[in-house]
Every structure is written in structure tokens, then in C-alpha cells.
Write a protein that holds these residues in place. Sequence first.
Motif, PDB file in Angstrom:
ATOM      1  N   LYS A   9       1.065  -1.167  -0.065  1.00  0.00           N
ATOM      2  CA  LYS A   9       0.066   0.015  -0.207  1.00  0.00           C
ATOM      3  C   LYS A   9       0.886   1.190   0.028  1.00  0.00           C
ATOM      4  CE  LYS A   9      -4.018  -2.071   2.314  1.00  0.00           C
ATOM      5  NZ  LYS A   9      -4.958  -1.610   1.500  1.00  0.00           N
ATOM      6  N   ASP A  68      -3.797   4.664  -1.812  1.00  0.00           N
ATOM      7  CA  ASP A  68      -4.160   3.863  -0.651  1.00  0.00           C
ATOM      8  C   ASP A  68      -4.452   4.540   0.681  1.00  0.00           C
ATOM      9  OD1 ASP A  68      -4.021   1.173  -1.936  1.00  0.00           O
ATOM     10  OD2 ASP A  68      -2.004   1.558  -1.867  1.00  0.00           O
ATOM     11  N   GLY A  69      -3.780   5.645   0.786  1.00  0.00           N
ATOM     12  CA  GLY A  69      -4.055   6.320   2.404  1.00  0.00           C
ATOM     13  C   GLY A  69      -3.701   7.812   2.305  1.00  0.00           C
ATOM     14  N   TYR A 128      -2.315  10.450   5.237  1.00  0.00           N
ATOM     15  CA  TYR A 128      -1.851  10.216   6.570  1.00  0.00           C
ATOM     16  C   TYR A 128      -1.300  11.824   7.057  1.00  0.00           C
ATOM     17  CZ  TYR A 128      -2.207   5.068   7.186  1.00  0.00           C
ATOM     18  OH  TYR A 128      -2.361   3.909   7.127  1.00  0.00           O
ATOM     19  N   GLU A 140      -7.701   4.911   3.104  1.00  0.00           N
ATOM     20  CA  GLU A 140      -7.435   4.765   4.527  1.00  0.00           C
ATOM     21  C   GLU A 140      -7.091   6.356   4.718  1.00  0.00           C
ATOM     22  OE1 GLU A 140      -5.698   0.193   4.779  1.00  0.00           O
ATOM     23  OE2 GLU A 140      -4.439   2.087   4.813  1.00  0.00           O
ATOM     24  N   GLY A 195      -5.310   8.391   8.273  1.00  0.00           N
ATOM     25  CA  GLY A 195      -4.588   8.059   9.348  1.00  0.00           C
ATOM     26  C   GLY A 195      -3.665   9.065  10.042  1.00  0.00           C
ATOM     27  N   ASP A 216     -14.072   7.184  13.072  1.00  0.00           N
ATOM     28  CA  ASP A 216     -13.957   6.213  12.522  1.00  0.00           C
ATOM     29  C   ASP A 216     -15.491   6.012  11.875  1.00  0.00           C
ATOM     30  OD1 ASP A 216     -12.427   4.003  11.412  1.00  0.00           O
ATOM     31  OD2 ASP A 216     -13.510   2.855  13.146  1.00  0.00           O
ATOM     32  N   ARG A 225     -12.475   3.605   8.367  1.00  0.00           N
ATOM     33  CA  ARG A 225     -11.237   3.652   7.375  1.00  0.00           C
ATOM     34  C   ARG A 225      -9.970   4.265   8.192  1.00  0.00           C
ATOM     35  NH1 ARG A 225     -12.234   7.289   3.153  1.00  0.00           N
ATOM     36  NH2 ARG A 225     -14.322   7.575   4.088  1.00  0.00           N
ATOM     37  N   GLN A 252      -6.898   4.600  10.544  1.00  0.00           N
ATOM     38  CA  GLN A 252      -5.538   3.947  10.835  1.00  0.00           C
ATOM     39  C   GLN A 252      -4.736   4.848  11.720  1.00  0.00           C
ATOM     40  OE1 GLN A 252      -4.884   0.945   9.785  1.00  0.00           O
ATOM     41  NE2 GLN A 252      -6.537   0.630   8.253  1.00  0.00           N
ATOM     42  N   ARG A 296      -6.665  -1.425  14.164  1.00  0.00           N
ATOM     43  CA  ARG A 296      -6.309  -0.259  13.075  1.00  0.00           C
ATOM     44  C   ARG A 296      -5.545   0.788  13.882  1.00  0.00           C
ATOM     45  NH1 ARG A 296     -10.566   1.701  11.386  1.00  0.00           N
ATOM     46  NH2 ARG A 296     -12.131   0.195  12.190  1.00  0.00           N
TER      47      ARG A 296
END
Length: 340
Positions: A3, A43-44, A46, A74, A76, A98, A104, A106, A182
Amino acid sequence: MKKIAFLSFGHWTASPQSQTQSAADTLLQSIDLAVEAERLGMDGAYFRVHHFARQLASPFPLLAAVGAKTRKIEIGTAVIDMRYENPHYMAEDAGAADLIAGGRLQLGISRGSPEQVIDGWRYFGYTPREGESDADMGRRHAKEFFELLRGKGFAQPNPRPMFPNPPGLLRLEPYSEGLRDRIWWGAGSNATAVWAARLGMNLQSSTLKFDETGEPFHIQQAAQIRAFRAAWKEAGHSRTPRVSVSRSIFALIDDRDRAYFGRGGQEQDKIGFIDGNRQAVFGRGYAAEPDALIEELRKDEAITEADTLLLTVPNQLGVAYNAHVLEAILTTVAPALGWR
């Protein structure tokens, strides 16, 4: 299959060269960049947390807003400094964010890094217990938060409540099923990586760690990941853990990329000191034409060991340019590293 996500520190400054002149600019552009990243198939998304700095701080309003604006990506943190956190209030915030995001989140948490002010957590009302360091306090807060995410009742209900209660002891609400799996721990040493594995947290390893062997950064980080996985297996957890590493990586595609990042200066690890006189190793950055970049990244043992790669982004250069940076990595480099 790896990812790939972006990691933003969320800087802002009044400099005319910055596309983020204010906190509002940074927050709104963070949401926009997450939307763009999802459109690109990343994918994410953060975000870093720093207190007393012109950077992103309280994460949950931002995470909830990103969750409401996206559908698959995701969302995060890397990382929340647990020295500053009330575990109970944080469990409520995390559960709400969440649920808004549809499960989703993290969440990367840690004891924290050197901050902008001396003992900043004291201004938030927290003091280490007798015989406890601030790092110990951060880990204690983390364990308490992690335990609360089990969703078990612990509070004695009022016999004459304002609203009807379910039977038994009460838990914090809102509760989000699965969030506990997670939670990630940002480890700066092999020992704290092992500590996280025994508890059952995933592992985040950033661009620095304590220098424990004198070897290159990526080799020490790969050893840290292997120690984490060995401790996880020994602990007998039923699920497979996740591991992320962070890197500054830029594919030089056009003249803008070469002007910003093509001048070198990041090709070597650096040695510094944190927590007083404790030596740390800071990992190198990568910037090259795609073919050369692929060959360099294949030699990075920690990237090979990890299942998730967090790409730090220069958020002050604006959403459009950062979307270009991410798209360049996804289309010219990531497939060769095992993405998709």
C-alpha cells in the motif's frame, strides 16, 4: 502487494513562496489533497501531529472531514503524541471519526518526539507520576487508550440516569468495532517495536530511529521490523500485523521537479541527537529519474520489509503540485515496487 499513502506534516507560513499561508489553508488543502489522492488510486492519507507549531495539530476534526469527503482511502496519523492525550476523550473522538469514515481510520500513536516547547504536555494538564518519565507517561496513556478500544463496560451507571441505560457497566460511546486492530505504534527503537508487538499494535517506523548498531538507516530499520514481527509471532496474536515506513521520494519528471528536488543533498543518512545526548540516525531522501529511482529503492531493505509506504509531501507547494508528485510515483515507480 504494498500500500502507498501520503504523509503531510501540514506546515503553513506567511512566506509569499508558500501556498499555505494560514492554518485554514493547510486544513482545507489537506482535505482536498486526500480527495485527489483517492481519485488517483492511492491507498491512504496520513497526517502528522505537532503541538505549539504552525503545523497540523488536533487530528480528529481533520480526519472526520476527510472521512466525510472520501469513500475508500485509508485515513491515518503518523503520529499522535500520547503524552498530550486524555485516553478517554481520545477514544470518543476516534470512535466518532472512524464511524464517519466508515471504518477507515489507521491511527498512528507514539510517546512523541522533541517538541517546540519545553515539556509541552504540562500545559495540557499532564504530569508524569513519581518515578515515571514523560516517555513512560506516553506509553501509559497509549495502553489505556488501546484498552478502552475493546469496548468493554467499566463505569458504574447512575441508578437514576437522564436517559435509559443498557444493562451492566457502561463503556465510552460512540464505539467503533474493529478500530482497535487499526492502531499503530510509532517506534524509535527496537525495544519499543517489540513492546508494541506484544500489545498487539501495528508498527510505524519513520525516517529516524535511535542509532543502535551504527549500520545504515535502512538496514537498522529492516532489523527493527523483523524484531517486531518475531515478537508478534511469539505473542500469539491471531491476525497479521501491518508495518509502514516513511520516506521522502520524488520522481523527477519535469522541470518543476528538477528545480525543487533535483539538486541533491539528501543522498546520505544523517546522524543527530534527540532526547539529550542519545544518537539517532536520520534516513536519506530519494530524488531521481524514475528508472534510477526504482533501482535505488529496491536496495532499501526496510521498504522491502514493510507492507505500507508513507510518502512525505511538500504540502506548502499546493494541492495541484502535490497531486502531480503522487501521480508520478504511482505511475512510474510504484508498480515496480509491488504496488497493485
